[in-house]
Design an enzyme around this catalytic site. Structure first.
Site, mmCIF file in Angstrom:
data_model
loop_
_atom_site.group_PDB
_atom_site.id
_atom_site.type_symbol
_atom_site.label_atom_id
_atom_site.label_comp_id
_atom_site.label_asym_id
_atom_site.label_seq_id
_atom_site.Cartn_x
_atom_site.Cartn_y
_atom_site.Cartn_z
ATOM 1 N N HIS A 101 81.404 26.440 37.392
ATOM 2 C CA HIS A 101 80.831 27.362 38.383
ATOM 3 C C HIS A 101 80.537 28.726 37.737
ATOM 4 C CE1 HIS A 101 80.598 30.164 41.759
ATOM 5 N NE2 HIS A 101 80.044 29.123 42.372
ATOM 6 N N GLU A 173 72.752 26.610 40.593
ATOM 7 C CA GLU A 173 73.235 27.815 41.267
ATOM 8 C C GLU A 173 72.912 29.035 40.408
ATOM 9 O OE1 GLU A 173 76.573 26.246 44.176
ATOM 10 O OE2 GLU A 173 77.359 27.472 42.558
HETATM 11 P P1 13P Z 1 77.773 31.744 48.372
HETATM 12 O O1 13P Z 1 77.157 30.732 49.314
HETATM 13 O O2 13P Z 1 78.874 32.511 48.989
HETATM 14 O O3 13P Z 1 76.714 32.604 47.745
HETATM 15 O O4 13P Z 1 78.443 30.900 47.180
HETATM 16 C C1 13P Z 1 77.753 29.811 46.680
HETATM 17 C C2 13P Z 1 78.556 29.103 45.680
HETATM 18 O O5 13P Z 1 79.054 29.710 44.744
HETATM 19 C C3 13P Z 1 78.763 27.668 45.847
HETATM 20 O O6 13P Z 1 79.345 27.131 44.719
#
Ligand code: 13P
Length: 280
Positions: A101, A173
């Site tokens: 992540h 992401e």
């Molecule tokens: P947010 O939706 O709070 O931006 O976080 C997303 C995330 O890191 C999912 O792994």
């Protein structure tokens, strides 16, 4: 790479929730499943903190909601202070394990090398890796997004040797879109990132059921837009799903958007009827 039939929707609770809060969330989710108010076309998943994994497993037993860990160490059980192993999180109820992540890469120095080791360890432990890839704001500004994403995907899969996961999830992401400081991405930016991830995966994973998810400031106001026009197999949510009603609201929005998406796509029967009529 084989595309899955259902749509993933899940949340990482990140570093939030006491045991009592985790239990209350799980109980609300269980009640919604038992009341039949979770759309069946969705595969829900929740990634609690390691401290509440086993409790949430017990509360959600039999609901079909998948559970995962937010991280695990790639080595065998042993003297590694402060870590939990892949087999320990599996024992506590995880079937998924999140790896790489953005917050772990930027705040805790998780490297592509560590990600590669964790993916290999997850697969050999029978866990489904949920690998996160994404570019930083600076990398995007310098036009490096495609190279960064492709190299993160390739690195993540680089230590699998001959083994293949029985299923793989990869979440695109972008770092700049995550969290309260993040800026929600435009669907066009997301489309570009998803396409790069898919291309990088296609080279390596023929035959493995693989889902490509999007995450980063997904909320009730943008979930449908992120789904309808995009080639995405799931949404991975943080803050907006930190309450059970938040997750359930998103589930309904996703199910509606999925129906619209399916209405727009010609079914295989329709395609073959058109081809039969006009066999050029
Ligand atoms: P947010 O939706 O709070 O931006 O976080 C997303 C995330 O890191 C999912 O792994």
């Amino acid at each position: 790479m084989t595309a899955p039939a259902s749509f993933w929707l899940g949340t990482s609770w990140k570093m939030t929730k006491t045991l009592g809060e985790a239990e209350a969330y799980a109980d609300d989710l269980r009640a919604a499943v038992e009341a039949g108010s979770v759309p069946p076309e969705l595969r829900l998943f929740v990634l609690p903190a390691a401290t509440s994994l086993a409790t949430v497993r017990d509360r959600l037993d039999g609901t079909g909601v998948a559970l995962g860990a937010q991280n695990a160490h790639p080595g065998p059980d042993g003297a590694v202070t402060g870590e939990v192993s892949m087999s320990m999180v599996r024992d506590a109820g995880a079937s998924l394990v999140e790896i790489g992540h953005a917050e772990r890469r930027t705040l805790l120095g998780e490297t592509d090398d560590m990600v590669a080791d964790k993916v290999a360890a997850a697969v050999s432990t029978g866990l489904t890796p949920l690998v996160c890839v994404g570019e930083t704001a600076a990398e995007r500004t310098h036009g490096e997004t495609s190279d960064v994403l492709a190299s993160q995907v390739r690195a993540a899969l680089s230590r699998l040797g001959g083994s293949r996961p029985s299923e793989l999830l990869v979440a695109y992401e972008p770092h700049w879109a995550i969290g309260s400081e993040g800026r929600p991405a435009r669907p066009a930016d997301v489309a570009e990132g998803l396409a790069v991830v898919r291309r990088a995966l296609d080279e390596d994973l023929a035959g493995t059921p693989t889902s490509v998810l999007y995450g980063g400031s997904v909320h009730a106001g943008n979930a449908a837009d992120l789904m309808t026009g995009l080639d995405v197999d799931g949404l991975f949510v943080g803050r907006a799903a930190w309450t059970a009603p938040g997750l359930l609201d998103l589930a309904h929005r996703c199910a509606d958007a999925l129906r619209q998406r399916r209405r727009r796509q010609p079914t295989p029967d329709l395609v073959s009827a058109i081809v039969r009529k006009d066999p050029r």
